[in-house]
Each structure stands twice: as structure tokens, then as C-alpha cells.
Scaffold this motif. Structure first.
Motif, PDB file in Angstrom:
ATOM      1  N   TRP A  86       0.843  -1.197   0.000  1.00 34.87           N
ATOM      2  CA  TRP A  86       0.000   0.000   0.000  1.00 34.87           C
ATOM      3  C   TRP A  86       0.879   1.247   0.000  1.00 34.87           C
ATOM      4  O   TRP A  86       2.030   1.224   0.409  1.00 34.87           O
ATOM      5  CB  TRP A  86      -0.972   0.002   1.176  1.00 34.87           C
ATOM      6  CG  TRP A  86      -0.366   0.170   2.528  1.00 34.87           C
ATOM      7  CD1 TRP A  86       0.388  -0.725   3.212  1.00 34.87           C
ATOM      8  CD2 TRP A  86      -0.475   1.325   3.370  1.00 34.87           C
ATOM      9  NE1 TRP A  86       0.759  -0.224   4.430  1.00 34.87           N
ATOM     10  CE2 TRP A  86       0.243   1.034   4.560  1.00 34.87           C
ATOM     11  CE3 TRP A  86      -1.109   2.553   3.250  1.00 34.87           C
ATOM     12  CZ2 TRP A  86       0.340   1.938   5.615  1.00 34.87           C
ATOM     13  CZ3 TRP A  86      -1.014   3.454   4.309  1.00 34.87           C
ATOM     14  CH2 TRP A  86      -0.302   3.151   5.467  1.00 34.87           C
ATOM     15  N   ASN A 117      -2.923   1.484  -3.611  1.00 34.23           N
ATOM     16  CA  ASN A 117      -3.798   1.237  -2.469  1.00 34.23           C
ATOM     17  C   ASN A 117      -3.494   2.251  -1.376  1.00 34.23           C
ATOM     18  O   ASN A 117      -2.366   2.331  -0.895  1.00 34.23           O
ATOM     19  CB  ASN A 117      -3.579  -0.186  -1.947  1.00 34.23           C
ATOM     20  CG  ASN A 117      -3.874  -1.229  -3.004  1.00 34.23           C
ATOM     21  OD1 ASN A 117      -4.917  -1.192  -3.636  1.00 34.23           O
ATOM     22  ND2 ASN A 117      -2.948  -2.155  -3.194  1.00 34.23           N
ATOM     23  N   ILE A 121      -3.336  -3.472   3.093  1.00 43.10           N
ATOM     24  CA  ILE A 121      -4.037  -4.636   2.542  1.00 43.10           C
ATOM     25  C   ILE A 121      -3.454  -5.905   3.147  1.00 43.10           C
ATOM     26  O   ILE A 121      -2.439  -5.878   3.844  1.00 43.10           O
ATOM     27  CB  ILE A 121      -3.928  -4.687   1.004  1.00 43.10           C
ATOM     28  CG1 ILE A 121      -2.456  -4.830   0.590  1.00 43.10           C
ATOM     29  CG2 ILE A 121      -4.567  -3.473   0.366  1.00 43.10           C
ATOM     30  CD1 ILE A 121      -2.275  -5.102  -0.891  1.00 43.10           C
ATOM     31  N   GLY A 122      -4.095  -7.028   2.856  1.00 45.04           N
ATOM     32  CA  GLY A 122      -3.623  -8.312   3.347  1.00 45.04           C
ATOM     33  C   GLY A 122      -2.407  -8.799   2.577  1.00 45.04           C
ATOM     34  O   GLY A 122      -1.976  -8.196   1.592  1.00 45.04           O
ATOM     35  N   PHE A 125      -3.534  -9.982  -2.235  1.00 49.09           N
ATOM     36  CA  PHE A 125      -4.498  -8.997  -2.723  1.00 49.09           C
ATOM     37  C   PHE A 125      -5.291  -9.626  -3.863  1.00 49.09           C
ATOM     38  O   PHE A 125      -4.762  -9.873  -4.948  1.00 49.09           O
ATOM     39  CB  PHE A 125      -3.752  -7.752  -3.202  1.00 49.09           C
ATOM     40  CG  PHE A 125      -4.647  -6.587  -3.513  1.00 49.09           C
ATOM     41  CD1 PHE A 125      -5.709  -6.255  -2.693  1.00 49.09           C
ATOM     42  CD2 PHE A 125      -4.408  -5.797  -4.626  1.00 49.09           C
ATOM     43  CE1 PHE A 125      -6.530  -5.169  -2.977  1.00 49.09           C
ATOM     44  CE2 PHE A 125      -5.208  -4.713  -4.934  1.00 49.09           C
ATOM     45  CZ  PHE A 125      -6.272  -4.397  -4.099  1.00 49.09           C
ATOM     46  N   CYS A 147     -15.717 -14.546  -1.081  1.00 50.22           N
ATOM     47  CA  CYS A 147     -16.022 -13.862   0.176  1.00 50.22           C
ATOM     48  C   CYS A 147     -16.494 -14.845   1.251  1.00 50.22           C
ATOM     49  O   CYS A 147     -16.092 -14.745   2.419  1.00 50.22           O
ATOM     50  CB  CYS A 147     -17.071 -12.781  -0.062  1.00 50.22           C
ATOM     51  SG  CYS A 147     -16.474 -11.387  -1.061  1.00 50.22           S
ATOM     52  N   GLN A 157     -12.931  -5.619   2.099  1.00 48.54           N
ATOM     53  CA  GLN A 157     -12.505  -5.940   3.451  1.00 48.54           C
ATOM     54  C   GLN A 157     -11.313  -6.888   3.455  1.00 48.54           C
ATOM     55  O   GLN A 157     -11.007  -7.534   2.453  1.00 48.54           O
ATOM     56  CB  GLN A 157     -13.662  -6.562   4.249  1.00 48.54           C
ATOM     57  CG  GLN A 157     -14.805  -5.607   4.523  1.00 48.54           C
ATOM     58  CD  GLN A 157     -15.901  -6.259   5.359  1.00 48.54           C
ATOM     59  OE1 GLN A 157     -16.008  -7.479   5.434  1.00 48.54           O
ATOM     60  NE2 GLN A 157     -16.714  -5.425   5.987  1.00 48.54           N
ATOM     61  N   THR A 158     -10.659  -6.975   4.604  1.00 52.52           N
ATOM     62  CA  THR A 158      -9.510  -7.850   4.817  1.00 52.52           C
ATOM     63  C   THR A 158      -9.882  -8.895   5.858  1.00 52.52           C
ATOM     64  O   THR A 158     -10.591  -8.592   6.822  1.00 52.52           O
ATOM     65  CB  THR A 158      -8.290  -7.042   5.299  1.00 52.52           C
ATOM     66  OG1 THR A 158      -7.954  -6.075   4.300  1.00 52.52           O
ATOM     67  CG2 THR A 158      -7.085  -7.941   5.536  1.00 52.52           C
ATOM     68  N   THR A 159      -9.407 -10.116   5.662  1.00 53.64           N
ATOM     69  CA  THR A 159      -9.695 -11.178   6.623  1.00 53.64           C
ATOM     70  C   THR A 159      -9.052 -10.867   7.971  1.00 53.64           C
ATOM     71  O   THR A 159      -8.081 -10.122   8.065  1.00 53.64           O
ATOM     72  CB  THR A 159      -9.171 -12.524   6.111  1.00 53.64           C
ATOM     73  OG1 THR A 159      -7.777 -12.417   5.808  1.00 53.64           O
ATOM     74  CG2 THR A 159      -9.906 -12.949   4.846  1.00 53.64           C
ATOM     75  N   THR A 165      -7.074  -9.640   1.200  1.00 54.25           N
ATOM     76  CA  THR A 165      -7.974  -8.509   0.959  1.00 54.25           C
ATOM     77  C   THR A 165      -8.652  -8.772  -0.374  1.00 54.25           C
ATOM     78  O   THR A 165      -7.986  -9.109  -1.359  1.00 54.25           O
ATOM     79  CB  THR A 165      -7.213  -7.180   0.908  1.00 54.25           C
ATOM     80  OG1 THR A 165      -6.622  -6.917   2.179  1.00 54.25           O
ATOM     81  CG2 THR A 165      -8.158  -6.028   0.550  1.00 54.25           C
TER      82      THR A 165
END
Length: 245
Positions: A86, A117, A121-122, A125, A147, A157-159, A165
Motif C-alpha cells: 500500500w 492502495n 491490505i492483506g 491482494f 467472500c 474488506q480484509t480477513t 484482501t
């Protein structure tokens, strides 16, 4: 008084329709304005490591000195990759200083292109295309399966474990292999809900599944087999008059 108004009956067809946009809505100021946060403020130091600085200098050398600001996009991308995926305000400021640009010019670029971004983020991505060709080939099922498989998160959303993400994106240029998604830098095409889950499971385990079509075909070849170029192509001089062969 209200008893005189007829009650509206739910339309079963409308209730099954997918909304036009499922990505979490954001106010425009969240997309185009910066507000300092504990994890994103100018006081957090950022600079390229030795390898990336060498790469940045090589990129800048491709442009005339008076036009080195043209390297802003590849340098922002390089900074984003080093910054765990990001682009923070510190990344933008560092690139502006390196290119001797007004920071605002860099902010304009970073807020215009969706490839940058603006929030963390996770580790993985996941970008799922839902434009018309992919939608006609079942991208809605792919998005929903992704999802749900990742714990019931919504697009954008991110886990909870920070591993994924998921976002919904526009055309990625692989329409002939629809439906498809991008995970980090790789395309995964010809997806089904089952193959999508297998790909996600592999990334969960720290593995990298084979990118490309998941149907067994190579690149974008016809799934029904070749319909053209089925014979040996003729070479130079064939089918020409003797004096031209």
C-alpha cells in the motif's frame, strides 16, 4: 389512516437481483483526501532499501533529466511493493523528494490510479473482475464464493488473520478467459467456484498455485480445439512464380 394504503408485495425476482455495486461505499474524502492516522502520517519514516534505490535510479535514467518526474508511477509502484502493498503518505513524500517534485503532484497521481492502495491490505491482494464478459461467465458466483470461503467478508474488506484482501475491479484484459481474478501479480482464469477455493486454500498454506487458465487449456486457445492454422504454414518462396521463389 395508513390502513388505506395498499401494502407493497416483495417481488421474488427483484429480491434475487445482485446490486450494481457490492464494494463498501466510501466517502470521496476517504479516497482523495489524507488525514493523519497512527499508521499513516508523515512522521513515519520511509525510504527505499539499497536494492530498490538502485532500481529507482535505473528507472529515472530512462528519462531526460528535465523530465524525470515521468518516473513517478513506476517509483510509486516500487514504493508500494516495499511498503507491504500500500502507498502511504510517507511513500508519496519520499518519491516527491527523490524526483524533486511538489508533493501535491505525486498525491494527484496516487489518488487517481486505482492501482495504488491508500490503505493497508492483506498478504494476498485478490481482485475479482465483474465487468460484463466475466459477469456473463459467472463472476458473481466467483465473488460470492471467495467472500464466503474467506470467512464471510465483503468486497473491500480484509480477513481477520490479515492474509487476504478482496476487492471488486473492472476489466483486467483477460475477457476470453473469463471469469478471472488477479492475486497479487498473477492472473487466474477460466475459474469455477471449486477451482477458486483451491487457489485460495493454496495461498492460505503459503503456496503459490500455477497461474493462468485453470481449465487445462493453454493461454486463450479454443476450448473446442483448433479451428484454424491446422496445417503446416508455408514458408518463403512457396506458391510463388519460379523467378520469385
Amino acid at each position: 389512516m395508513f390502513a388505506r394504503f395498499p401494502k407493497r408485495l416483495a417481488n421474488p425476482i427483484l429480491s434475487r437481483r445482485r446490486q450494481i455495486c457490492t464494494t463498501l461505499p466510501r466517502q470521496s474524502d476517504a479516497l482523495f483526501m489524507h488525514r493523519d492516522t497512527p499508521y499513516n502520517n508523515p512522521k513515519i519514516a520511509f525510504e527505499f532499501n539499497a536494492d530498490n534505490l538502485k532500481r529507482a535510479q535505473e528507472i529515472i535514467s530512462h528519462y531526460p533529466p528535465q523530465y524525470k518526474k515521468a518516473a513517478v508511477i513506476p517509483l510509486l509502484d516500487l514504493g508500494q511493493r516495499q511498503n507491504k502493498g500500500w502507498t502511504s503518505i510517507s511513500v508519496m513524500n519520499y518519491v516527491a523528494d527523490l524526483l524533486e517534485m511538489p508533493p501535491m503532484r505525486v498525491y494527484e497521481v496516487a489518488t487517481f490510479y486505482t492501482m495504488f492502495n491508500r490503505e493497508p491490505i492483506g498478504d494476498n491482494f485478490v481482485q475479482i473482475c465483474t465487468t460484463t464478459p466475466c459477469m456473463l461467465r459467472g463472476s458473481t458466483d466467483i465473488l460470492n464464493a471467495t467472500c464466503q470461503h474467506l470467512g464471510g467478508i465483503a468486497p473491500g474488506q480484509t480477513t481477520k488473520d490479515g492474509k487476504f484482501t478482496v476487492v471488486e475491479v473492472e476489466c483486467q484484459g483477460a475477457c476470453s478467459n473469463a471469469p478471472m481474478m488477479v492475486v497479487n501479480d498473477d492472473f487466474y482464469e477460466d475459474l469455477t467456484t471449486e477451482s477458486t477455493k483451491k487457489i485460495l486454500d493454496a495461498f492460505t498454506k503459503g503456496q503459490k498455485p500455477q497461474p493462468g487458465p485453470q481449465s487445462g487449456r493453454k493461454t486463450s486457445e479454443n476450448s473446442a480445439g483448433l479451428t484454424s492454422l491446422t496445417t503446416k504454414p508455408y514458408g518463403p518462396g512457396e506458391f510463388c512464380l519460379p523467378e520469385f521463389s
